[in-house]
Design a protein around this motif. Sequence first.
Motif, PDB file in Angstrom:
ATOM      1  N   ASP A 107      -1.416   4.348   9.832  1.00 56.18           N
ATOM      2  CA  ASP A 107      -0.193   3.979   9.097  1.00 56.18           C
ATOM      3  C   ASP A 107       0.698   3.061   9.923  1.00 56.18           C
ATOM      4  O   ASP A 107       1.334   2.159   9.395  1.00 56.18           O
ATOM      5  CB  ASP A 107       0.601   5.239   8.712  1.00 56.18           C
ATOM      6  CG  ASP A 107      -0.263   6.224   7.984  1.00 56.18           C
ATOM      7  OD1 ASP A 107      -0.781   5.856   6.920  1.00 56.18           O
ATOM      8  OD2 ASP A 107      -0.443   7.342   8.493  1.00 56.18           O
ATOM      9  N   ASP A 108       0.749   3.322  11.228  1.00 56.46           N
ATOM     10  CA  ASP A 108       1.525   2.428  12.097  1.00 56.46           C
ATOM     11  C   ASP A 108       0.932   1.016  12.073  1.00 56.46           C
ATOM     12  O   ASP A 108       1.658   0.024  12.046  1.00 56.46           O
ATOM     13  CB  ASP A 108       1.514   2.936  13.546  1.00 56.46           C
ATOM     14  CG  ASP A 108       2.319   4.211  13.723  1.00 56.46           C
ATOM     15  OD1 ASP A 108       3.378   4.346  13.074  1.00 56.46           O
ATOM     16  OD2 ASP A 108       1.892   5.071  14.522  1.00 56.46           O
ATOM     17  N   ILE A 109      -0.394   0.970  12.080  1.00 58.82           N
ATOM     18  CA  ILE A 109      -1.051  -0.346  12.078  1.00 58.82           C
ATOM     19  C   ILE A 109      -0.754  -1.080  10.769  1.00 58.82           C
ATOM     20  O   ILE A 109      -0.461  -2.273  10.767  1.00 58.82           O
ATOM     21  CB  ILE A 109      -2.577  -0.191  12.313  1.00 58.82           C
ATOM     22  CG1 ILE A 109      -2.802   0.371  13.730  1.00 58.82           C
ATOM     23  CG2 ILE A 109      -3.311  -1.510  12.134  1.00 58.82           C
ATOM     24  CD1 ILE A 109      -4.225   0.795  14.031  1.00 58.82           C
ATOM     25  N   ILE A 110      -0.765  -0.336   9.656  1.00 61.82           N
ATOM     26  CA  ILE A 110      -0.446  -0.949   8.357  1.00 61.82           C
ATOM     27  C   ILE A 110       0.986  -1.490   8.373  1.00 61.82           C
ATOM     28  O   ILE A 110       1.249  -2.625   7.976  1.00 61.82           O
ATOM     29  CB  ILE A 110      -0.628   0.071   7.202  1.00 61.82           C
ATOM     30  CG1 ILE A 110      -2.111   0.402   7.043  1.00 61.82           C
ATOM     31  CG2 ILE A 110      -0.037  -0.456   5.893  1.00 61.82           C
ATOM     32  CD1 ILE A 110      -2.411   1.540   6.085  1.00 61.82           C
ATOM     33  N   MET A 111       1.904  -0.667   8.877  1.00 54.04           N
ATOM     34  CA  MET A 111       3.317  -1.086   8.946  1.00 54.04           C
ATOM     35  C   MET A 111       3.458  -2.329   9.823  1.00 54.04           C
ATOM     36  O   MET A 111       4.133  -3.295   9.461  1.00 54.04           O
ATOM     37  CB  MET A 111       4.154   0.064   9.531  1.00 54.04           C
ATOM     38  CG  MET A 111       5.636  -0.191   9.541  1.00 54.04           C
ATOM     39  SD  MET A 111       6.281  -0.109   7.845  1.00 54.04           S
ATOM     40  CE  MET A 111       7.490  -1.363   7.881  1.00 54.04           C
ATOM     41  N   PHE A 112       2.824  -2.278  10.986  1.00 50.66           N
ATOM     42  CA  PHE A 112       2.921  -3.392  11.925  1.00 50.66           C
ATOM     43  C   PHE A 112       2.397  -4.678  11.293  1.00 50.66           C
ATOM     44  O   PHE A 112       3.053  -5.723  11.354  1.00 50.66           O
ATOM     45  CB  PHE A 112       2.148  -3.057  13.214  1.00 50.66           C
ATOM     46  CG  PHE A 112       2.179  -4.167  14.207  1.00 50.66           C
ATOM     47  CD1 PHE A 112       3.246  -4.294  15.088  1.00 50.66           C
ATOM     48  CD2 PHE A 112       1.158  -5.112  14.259  1.00 50.66           C
ATOM     49  CE1 PHE A 112       3.297  -5.343  15.999  1.00 50.66           C
ATOM     50  CE2 PHE A 112       1.200  -6.154  15.167  1.00 50.66           C
ATOM     51  CZ  PHE A 112       2.262  -6.273  16.036  1.00 50.66           C
ATOM     52  N   ASN A 113       1.226  -4.593  10.659  1.00 52.37           N
ATOM     53  CA  ASN A 113       0.651  -5.799  10.052  1.00 52.37           C
ATOM     54  C   ASN A 113       1.508  -6.307   8.909  1.00 52.37           C
ATOM     55  O   ASN A 113       1.641  -7.514   8.707  1.00 52.37           O
ATOM     56  CB  ASN A 113      -0.779  -5.521   9.571  1.00 52.37           C
ATOM     57  CG  ASN A 113      -1.712  -5.363  10.755  1.00 52.37           C
ATOM     58  OD1 ASN A 113      -1.455  -5.896  11.841  1.00 52.37           O
ATOM     59  ND2 ASN A 113      -2.785  -4.616  10.571  1.00 52.37           N
TER      60      ASN A 113
END
Length: 200
Positions: free
Chosen positions: A124-130
């Motif tokens: 989820d962090d990666i999704i937010m970051f992207n």
Amino acid sequence: MNINLHNATFTISAVNTNNFPNDELPHIVFAGRSNVGKSSLLNALLNRKQLAFSGSTPGKTRQINFFNIDNKIYFVDLPGYSYATMPKNEMAKISATIEKYFKTVKNIALVVMLVDIRHKPTKDDIIMFNYLINSGLNFIVVPTKADKVPITKVNDYCEIIKDTLNVPDEIDIIPVSAEKKRNLELIWQAISETLEVAEN
Ligand SMILES: Nc1nc2c(ncn2[C@@H]2O[C@H](COP(=O)(O)OP(=O)(O)OP(=O)(O)O)[C@@H](O)[C@H]2O)c(=O)[nH]1
Ligand SMILES: [Mg+2]
């Protein structure tokens, strides 16, 4: 810009766009998983104990909380976008609220993306970051709870976060501790810099 931090007030909790403040003040947005320390950082920056409600029960806040800081900026406390046991339907609702916010609000000056320093960023962090990278919004990555790891290891943990998220060199990674009030001045510096750019 001189901001009187004593003049900070809660404005509104909202999920619907028509309740978001619709004036021109720049928004400083705190985003991150539930329990990462968004509300705590917001309070620490303002030197207030519980202006934003913080606590040990993750996922209590499902709305977006807006705080007016001296009629100069808004601090925006987003609901946490996930935690280990968050039901899927709730996660979907919260994601929809966050997405609505980012799509509607045009005066976002800075997004402070929080990740727990002790944990490798999640899917989820990666999704937010992207999402943030692709949005073109101005943002910084802030590993929280730095007091929970040995001070000599802080940089190593930041490197893990940098590698996992694939953070480009030009995006600042600023580890903080709301509890020990560490590096708060660097967050204020990042805020001031974005406001100066916006003013010119
Ligand atoms: N040791 C330590 N604990 C912290 C720090 N920041 C937050 N916490 C603790 O982490 C827990 C969650 O903090 P919150 O600020 O409520 O987290 P949040 O991201 O606002 O969570 P949601 O509102 O559920 O999305 C609380 O028990 C805080 O006391 C910190 O810098 N150091
Ligand atoms: Mg919170």
